[in-house]
Design an enzyme around this catalytic site. Structure first.
Site, PDB file in Angstrom:
ATOM      1  N   HIS A 555      26.473  84.591 -42.039  1.00 38.41           N
ATOM      2  CA  HIS A 555      27.165  85.832 -42.381  1.00 38.41           C
ATOM      3  C   HIS A 555      26.785  86.982 -41.452  1.00 38.41           C
ATOM      4  CE1 HIS A 555      26.769  83.912 -46.637  1.00 38.41           C
ATOM      5  NE2 HIS A 555      27.838  83.440 -46.017  1.00 38.41           N
TER       6      HIS A 555
HETATM    7  C1  LIG Z   1      30.483  77.751 -43.099  1.00 37.37           C
HETATM    8  C2  LIG Z   1      30.673  79.158 -43.626  1.00 37.37           C
HETATM    9  C3  LIG Z   1      30.792  79.365 -44.991  1.00 37.37           C
HETATM   10  C4  LIG Z   1      30.972  80.667 -45.480  1.00 37.37           C
HETATM   11  N1  LIG Z   1      31.120  80.845 -46.816  1.00 37.37           N
HETATM   12  C5  LIG Z   1      31.334  82.067 -47.311  1.00 37.37           C
HETATM   13  C6  LIG Z   1      31.554  82.256 -48.686  1.00 37.37           C
HETATM   14  O1  LIG Z   1      31.572  81.302 -49.461  1.00 37.37           O
HETATM   15  N2  LIG Z   1      31.746  83.509 -49.140  1.00 37.37           N
HETATM   16  C7  LIG Z   1      31.719  84.599 -48.307  1.00 37.37           C
HETATM   17  O2  LIG Z   1      31.840  85.726 -48.798  1.00 37.37           O
HETATM   18  N3  LIG Z   1      31.545  84.445 -46.991  1.00 37.37           N
HETATM   19  C8  LIG Z   1      31.383  83.216 -46.466  1.00 37.37           C
HETATM   20  N4  LIG Z   1      31.269  83.044 -45.116  1.00 37.37           N
HETATM   21  C9  LIG Z   1      31.350  84.224 -44.243  1.00 37.37           C
HETATM   22  C10 LIG Z   1      32.705  84.947 -44.186  1.00 37.37           C
HETATM   23  O3  LIG Z   1      33.783  84.067 -44.103  1.00 37.37           O
HETATM   24  C11 LIG Z   1      32.667  85.891 -42.994  1.00 37.37           C
HETATM   25  O4  LIG Z   1      31.563  86.756 -43.165  1.00 37.37           O
HETATM   26  C12 LIG Z   1      33.912  86.726 -42.804  1.00 37.37           C
HETATM   27  O5  LIG Z   1      35.059  85.931 -42.659  1.00 37.37           O
HETATM   28  C13 LIG Z   1      33.745  87.606 -41.567  1.00 37.37           C
HETATM   29  O6  LIG Z   1      34.863  88.443 -41.445  1.00 37.37           O
HETATM   30  P1  LIG Z   1      35.133  89.223 -40.098  1.00 37.37           P
HETATM   31  O7  LIG Z   1      36.415  89.930 -40.234  1.00 37.37           O
HETATM   32  O8  LIG Z   1      33.932  90.018 -39.747  1.00 37.37           O
HETATM   33  O9  LIG Z   1      35.223  88.113 -38.954  1.00 37.37           O
HETATM   34  P2  LIG Z   1      35.997  86.730 -38.893  1.00 37.37           P
HETATM   35  O10 LIG Z   1      36.531  86.339 -40.214  1.00 37.37           O
HETATM   36  O11 LIG Z   1      35.076  85.808 -38.207  1.00 37.37           O
HETATM   37  O12 LIG Z   1      37.252  87.038 -37.963  1.00 37.37           O
HETATM   38  C14 LIG Z   1      37.124  87.414 -36.611  1.00 37.37           C
HETATM   39  C15 LIG Z   1      38.334  86.877 -35.848  1.00 37.37           C
HETATM   40  O13 LIG Z   1      38.407  87.543 -34.602  1.00 37.37           O
HETATM   41  C16 LIG Z   1      38.845  86.616 -33.630  1.00 37.37           C
HETATM   42  N5  LIG Z   1      38.442  87.124 -32.312  1.00 37.37           N
HETATM   43  C17 LIG Z   1      37.180  87.260 -31.837  1.00 37.37           C
HETATM   44  N6  LIG Z   1      37.206  87.764 -30.588  1.00 37.37           N
HETATM   45  C18 LIG Z   1      38.523  87.939 -30.282  1.00 37.37           C
HETATM   46  C19 LIG Z   1      39.196  88.431 -29.122  1.00 37.37           C
HETATM   47  N7  LIG Z   1      38.526  88.869 -28.052  1.00 37.37           N
HETATM   48  N8  LIG Z   1      40.559  88.453 -29.136  1.00 37.37           N
HETATM   49  C20 LIG Z   1      41.259  88.036 -30.219  1.00 37.37           C
HETATM   50  N9  LIG Z   1      40.652  87.554 -31.347  1.00 37.37           N
HETATM   51  C21 LIG Z   1      39.306  87.523 -31.362  1.00 37.37           C
HETATM   52  C22 LIG Z   1      38.140  85.349 -34.018  1.00 37.37           C
HETATM   53  O14 LIG Z   1      38.770  84.211 -33.434  1.00 37.37           O
HETATM   54  C23 LIG Z   1      38.238  85.389 -35.535  1.00 37.37           C
HETATM   55  O15 LIG Z   1      39.395  84.715 -35.972  1.00 37.37           O
HETATM   56  C24 LIG Z   1      31.049  81.773 -44.593  1.00 37.37           C
HETATM   57  C25 LIG Z   1      30.925  81.554 -43.224  1.00 37.37           C
HETATM   58  C26 LIG Z   1      30.750  80.264 -42.731  1.00 37.37           C
HETATM   59  C27 LIG Z   1      30.630  80.035 -41.256  1.00 37.37           C
END
Ligand SMILES: Cc1cc2nc3c(=O)[nH]c(=O)nc-3n(C[C@H](O)[C@H](O)[C@H](O)COP(=O)(O)OP(=O)(O)OC[C@H]3O[C@@H](n4cnc5c(N)ncnc54)[C@H](O)[C@@H]3O)c2cc1C
Length: 618
Positions: A555
């Site tokens: 996370h």
């Molecule tokens: C195995 C696993 C299990 C998990 N289980 C849980 C759970 O049960 N409950 C929970 O609350 N959380 C869980 N999480 C964590 C949660 O899903 C994440 O914390 C959350 O999705 C992060 O959100 P975000 O918007 O920060 O980034 P992300 O959801 O990671 O989205 C970022 C996106 O940006 C894109 N990106 C990056 N750089 C670029 C670029 N230069 N150009 C275009 N696109 C780009 C990436 O491809 C990605 O799709 C889990 C994580 C993992 C790995």
């Protein structure tokens, strides 16, 4: 590939699994391992091949012959001798991780074809591959990244009437596309670096993140915790994250959208039921988790894309709403940098994004607002590539929830059937920063590493149906840093307090498994792998330091934190990037500190708050 590795690695894999020609599924493992390594970043591949060559050199020194020239029994004995050296054990254990991933898949395929379940049609999205997107276009707002934060930001802005374009580096995977593909094939396609993103430190941590339309929510476990009140208070009063003010309402909104409810008991599975019964016997606080998976059928595959569409990842929940309000999504589109107009009076201002297509060609989307939601590992690098990385706090303050797993062996089968992947929370130690969650996994994909080498490891693999696994994560001091501009380059120095928490979590999970009736507890520690009762476990763990544990992290947050302190927080109290106009931060990086619970709801609520406040000001 080096011709010697070409032969050393398959020979080593055969030795790891005690391949003596009697077990069919073992034969396919080297080929599957090679496919897996091909999908990994070069650094991970080089490390695995280097370790295989080192074992080959050991064989030569010890026997005068290379691994390939040894008979199966000789290879196995050699590996067992090597494993008796405490210094060699961590290397062998690191090698074991990809071998187990490949082996788990081969064994599963040999036992059963992947079930082709009828998948419901996904709600419609307006997705266009970058190859078909024009070289120049305009928008009112560009959102970089379509994960938890980006999806919420896009929906909020689109509903307010803005022309929104979401730019996502990953592909769009439908629920139907998951059917018939092995969990491992999906794993390598859905995770950045094929899941092999490493934070360097002692111990090194594996920090997997998703890369797809829907971001990491496509591969998360579906657990939905609201940000605890004391964390919200800290964010507001100590960090000055003004957006935290309305977060309670935004959490309600996120929960409604994701259809969050307590997981019903009927599909929980034995893993979860055992955690509940162990907790009951100890008098510990525990219960089924709240999740965003109405109608979950217990496929136990959340982390490689839900094959039934029950889990409401944002590409099935938030993004369809965003598209219904007019947002468009460009897929397979990597934002190379933000376009910045530096000659504007009042300072630099974002004017759009420059995007790479997979074939190397580029496109530009001009827009007065850019919402950066590339995830806590991607956002700092993107801002640096854009010439907006000047703030000293950018990339620092990385929290990751360090996590470990422990398994219990039971007399009757407890796994292998229907189960919710992450089913039950044991909150007894949560006030001390330790959250235990019963977490099963698709074959070979548990972060728990089976003990032994050779026949012993193969037998352990054959016996996984008798194992129940628990995971524990600790609320960490932000101790990491995202470095560089390209690739994922991370450092993480586990704080002594958090190392202590991990060791305490290890004992607590052992106690819980014994209370649930485990005949033996597998610690995951290479030199102290199993204990038959609590006294033995205590004695073993007395000799265990945190560097002996396999630590993962799931996370990442905090690397472009919002806050009132101009010197520490790269974003202002409302999530606007300092030092430039027209840039909002709306993903895990904007959180001021570790949320102390699984973070997706916190991130979505924060993204809602940041974009809502921006709309209120314009
Ligand atoms: C195995 C696993 C299990 C998990 N289980 C849980 C759970 O049960 N409950 C929970 O609350 N959380 C869980 N999480 C964590 C949660 O899903 C994440 O914390 C959350 O999705 C992060 O959100 P975000 O918007 O920060 O980034 P992300 O959801 O990671 O989205 C970022 C996106 O940006 C894109 N990106 C990056 N750089 C670029 C670029 N230069 N150009 C275009 N696109 C780009 C990436 O491809 C990605 O799709 C889990 C994580 C993992 C790995």
């Amino acid at each position: 590939m080096n011709p010697r590795t070409d032969t050393a690695l398959p020979a080593l894999t055969a030795a790891f699994l005690g391949d003596d020609g009697t077990t069919d599924w073992v034969r396919g493992v080297p080929r599957r391992l090679r496919t897996l390594l091909d999908a990994m970043p070069r650094s991970a591949r080089t490390a695995v091949h280097g370790a295989a060559l080192a074992v080959d050199a050991y064989a030569l020194a010890r026997t005068g012959r290379r691994l390939t020239a040894l008979a199966p029994g000789e290879r196995e004995r050699l590996l067992a001798r090597l494993a008796a050296h405490r210094t060699a054990l961590p290397v062998l254990d690191a090698l074991k991780v990809p071998v187990l991933l490949a082996a788990g898949t081969e064994r599963m395929l040999h036992r059963e074809a992947p079930a082709a379940r009828p998948a419901a049609d996904d709600p419609p999205l307006d997705c266009t591959p970058s190859a078909a997107w024009p070289n120049r276009s305009t928008a009112d707002a560009v959102v970089v990244g379509s994960g938890a934060g980006g999806a919420m930001a896009a929906r909020t802005l689109a509903r307010a009437g803005l022309r929104v374009v979401v730019v996502e580096e990953g592909e769009h995977h439908t629920t139907a596309s998951f059917a018939g593909r092995t969990p491992l094939d999906r794993f390598t396609g859905l995770y950045r670096d094929a899941g092999a993103t490493i934070a360097y430190g002692a111990p090194p941590l594996v920090v997997p993140t998703g890369r797809a339309v829907g971001g990491t929510t496509v591969v998360n476990s579906g657990t939905c915790y609201r940000t605890p009140d004391h964390v919200l208070t800290r964010w507001r009063t100590i960090h000055g994250f003004a957006a935290a003010d309305g977060l309670t309402t935004h959490l309600d909104e996120a929960e409604r959208t994701l259809r969050v409810a307590r997981q019903p008991l009927d599909v929980l599975g034995e893993n979860g039921r055992l955690a509940l019964s162990g907790a009951r016997r100890l008098g510990w606080a525990a219960g089924p988790l709240r999740r965003n998976a109405p109608g979950c059928q217990g496929s136990c595959q959340c982390v490689v894309g839900c094959p039934t569409g029950a889990k409401q990842s944002v590409q099935l929940s938030v993004l369809p709403d965003a598209c219904a309000a007019g947002a468009r999504i460009v897929t397979a589109a990597r934002v190379r940098r933000l376009l910045v107009d530096r000659d504007r009076p009042g300072g630099p201002r974002a004017s759009g994004v420059l995007v790479s297509r997979p074939d190397g060609s580029e496109l530009e989307i001009l827009s007065p607002l850019v919402v950066v939601a590339a995830g806590a590992l991607g956002t700092p690098q993107l801002l640096r590539r854009s010439g907006l990385g000047g703030h000293p706090g950018l990339g620092r303050n990385l929290s990751v929830h360090p996590a470990i797993s422990v398994a219990g062996r039971f007399g009757t089968p407890v796994g292998g059937g229907q189960a919710v992947l992450q089913s039950v929370a044991v909150e007894e130690l949560h006030a001390d920063g330790i959250l235990i969650e019963a977490t099963a996994a698709p074959p070979g994909m548990s972060s728990f590493v089976l003990p032994g080498v050779g026949r012993a490891l193969r037998d352990a693999l054959e016996d996984t149906e008798h194992l129940a696994t628990l995971g524990a994560m600790v609320a960490d001091r932000p101790s990491g840093r995202v470095l560089g501009r390209h690739g994922t380059l991370l450092r993480y120095a586990l704080a002594p307090r958090d190392a202590g928490r991990l060791l305490r979590a290890q004992r607590a999970m052992g106690r819980l498994l014994f209370a649930a009736g485990a005949e033996e507890v597998l610690t995951g520690v290479p030199h102290a792998p199993r204990a038959g009762d609590m006294a033995q476990l205590e004695a073993l763990l007395a000799d265990v330091a945190v560097r002996h544990l396999h630590v993962s992290a799931f996370h990442p947050t905090g690397t472009a934190a919002a806050g009132a302190d101009e010197d520490r927080a790269p974003a202002d109290p409302e999530g606007r990037l300092r030092g430039a106009h027209g840039v909002l931060i709306a993903d895990g990086s904007v959180l001021p500190s570790c949320p102390e619970v699984n973070p997706q709801l916190s991130i979505m609520a924060a993204a809602l708050a940041v974009t809502d406040r921006w709309l209120a000001r314009t």
